[in-house]
Design an enzyme around this catalytic site. Structure first.
Site, mmCIF file in Angstrom:
data_model
loop_
_atom_site.group_PDB
_atom_site.id
_atom_site.type_symbol
_atom_site.label_atom_id
_atom_site.label_comp_id
_atom_site.label_asym_id
_atom_site.label_seq_id
_atom_site.Cartn_x
_atom_site.Cartn_y
_atom_site.Cartn_z
ATOM 1 N N ASP A 147 0.709 -0.969 0.086
ATOM 2 C CA ASP A 147 -0.021 0.010 0.114
ATOM 3 C C ASP A 147 0.876 1.300 0.228
ATOM 4 O O ASP A 147 2.186 1.342 0.624
ATOM 5 C CB ASP A 147 -0.828 -0.022 1.277
ATOM 6 C CG ASP A 147 -2.074 0.969 1.057
ATOM 7 O OD1 ASP A 147 -2.395 1.445 -0.042
ATOM 8 O OD2 ASP A 147 -2.521 1.288 1.989
ATOM 9 N N HIS B 217 2.283 3.516 -9.025
ATOM 10 C CA HIS B 217 2.363 1.915 -9.279
ATOM 11 C C HIS B 217 3.440 1.704 -10.072
ATOM 12 O O HIS B 217 3.899 0.510 -9.803
ATOM 13 C CB HIS B 217 0.983 1.931 -9.919
ATOM 14 C CG HIS B 217 -0.263 2.321 -9.261
ATOM 15 N ND1 HIS B 217 -0.572 1.791 -8.001
ATOM 16 C CD2 HIS B 217 -1.288 2.952 -9.785
ATOM 17 C CE1 HIS B 217 -1.560 2.263 -7.447
ATOM 18 N NE2 HIS B 217 -2.347 2.837 -8.518
ATOM 19 N N LEU C 224 10.603 -20.823 -4.761
ATOM 20 C CA LEU C 224 9.504 -19.964 -4.189
ATOM 21 C C LEU C 224 8.069 -19.812 -4.897
ATOM 22 O O LEU C 224 7.979 -19.707 -6.205
ATOM 23 C CB LEU C 224 10.118 -18.437 -4.271
ATOM 24 C CG LEU C 224 9.114 -17.326 -3.804
ATOM 25 C CD1 LEU C 224 9.106 -17.260 -2.357
ATOM 26 C CD2 LEU C 224 9.533 -15.793 -4.283
#
Ligand code: IPE
Ligand code: IPE
Ligand code: MG
Length: 248
Positions: A30, A47, A141
């Site tokens: 955020d 962004h 991962l």
């Protein structure tokens, strides 16, 4: 394209991270909008900077040897943002995968989507499904990207799946519900990190968070570096997790 080695035990010790690292970390990324606003720039600039931070954090999660990293990229509520911002986010997502897929794949990362890809434009869907299929048998991962994800929608979907299977109500248990969620195959969620100061879940992994630890940091997502990430992990490792039991 580069192959990144896992950190050795000596390196982990030097970083203050020898001990029990979390297996599965969720991040609520955020603060992109505020980062851009503070620079008098439009929100999509934030962004884009956020995507760059993501690149670094995924690499760090891989080097640390985490089993799974889940990032919240687009919530079911984020459709309420201006259409230009939503489109910019989709464009960035497509760009991210086009740019990163070779390196992620070469490093054994497996990409998983949590959420309903249905409503996305074909181009976004195609690049996501391509990345998911291409990395499906990778053993490193697990990089899970929550897009068009909302925990309530996820639980509703799971309930529908279970109802459709016409199982006896008595056979429904917590394990079945867990397995029916998007995260069904993932390890327990040990830690949730939220950047940019807000202290709420915003519909992220409600069921999975039952015994997760939370670390909130004021750092805005585009400024979140591997070093900040490691600080959150060190904080996690100091916590005593009791799971309802008595721990001396
Ligand atoms: C997080 O940054 C990214 C997404 C929700 C897609 P925000 O866009 O929410 O940034 P702030 O909270 O407005 O600063
Ligand atoms: C949560 O952030 C969603 C993502 C990070 C993708 P928001 O910025 O949408 O959450 P609220 O509106 O502050 O709760
Ligand atoms: Mg926000």
């Amino acid at each position: 394209m580069r192959i990144y080695d896992r950190y050795s035990d000596d390196k982990l010790e030097e970083l203050g991270l020898s001990g029990k690292l979390p297996k599965h970390v969720g991040i609520i990324m955020d603060g992109n909008g505020r980062w851009a606003k503070s620079r008098l720039m439009p929100r999509p600039v934030g962004h884009r900077a956020g995507m760059e931070a993501l690149h670094e954090i995924v690499r760090e999660a891989h080097c640390l040897g985490l089993e799974a990293l889940t990032v919240y990229a687009f919530s079911t509520e984020n459709w309420q943002r201006p259409v230009q911002e939503v489109n910019a986010l989709f464009g960035l997502l497509t760009e991210y995968f086009a740019k990163e897929i070779d390196e992620l794949d070469a490093n054994g990362v497996r990409i998983i989507a949590l959420g309903d890809l249905g409503p996305f434009p074909e181009k976004v869907k195609a690049c996501m499904t391509d990345a998911i299929e291409r990395t499906a048998s990778n053993k490193g991962l697990r990089f899970c990207i929550a897009i068009n994800y909302g925990s309530r929608a996820e639980i509703t979907r799971a309930v529908r799946l279970i109802a459709r299977s016409r199982i006896e109500p008595e056979m429904i248990n917590e394990d079945l519900i867990s397995r029916s969620l998007y995260t069904g195959e993932l390890p327990e969620l040990d830690l949730i990190i939220r950047t940019a100061g807000e202290q709420r879940l915003s519909n992220f992994l409600l069921w999975q968070a039952a015994y997760s630890e939370f670390v909130f940091t004021p750092v805005l997502w585009p400024d979140f570096t591997p070093e900040e990430f490691r600080k959150c992990l060190i904080e996690f490792m100091k916590r005593t997790r009791r799971f309802g039991k008595v721990v001396e």
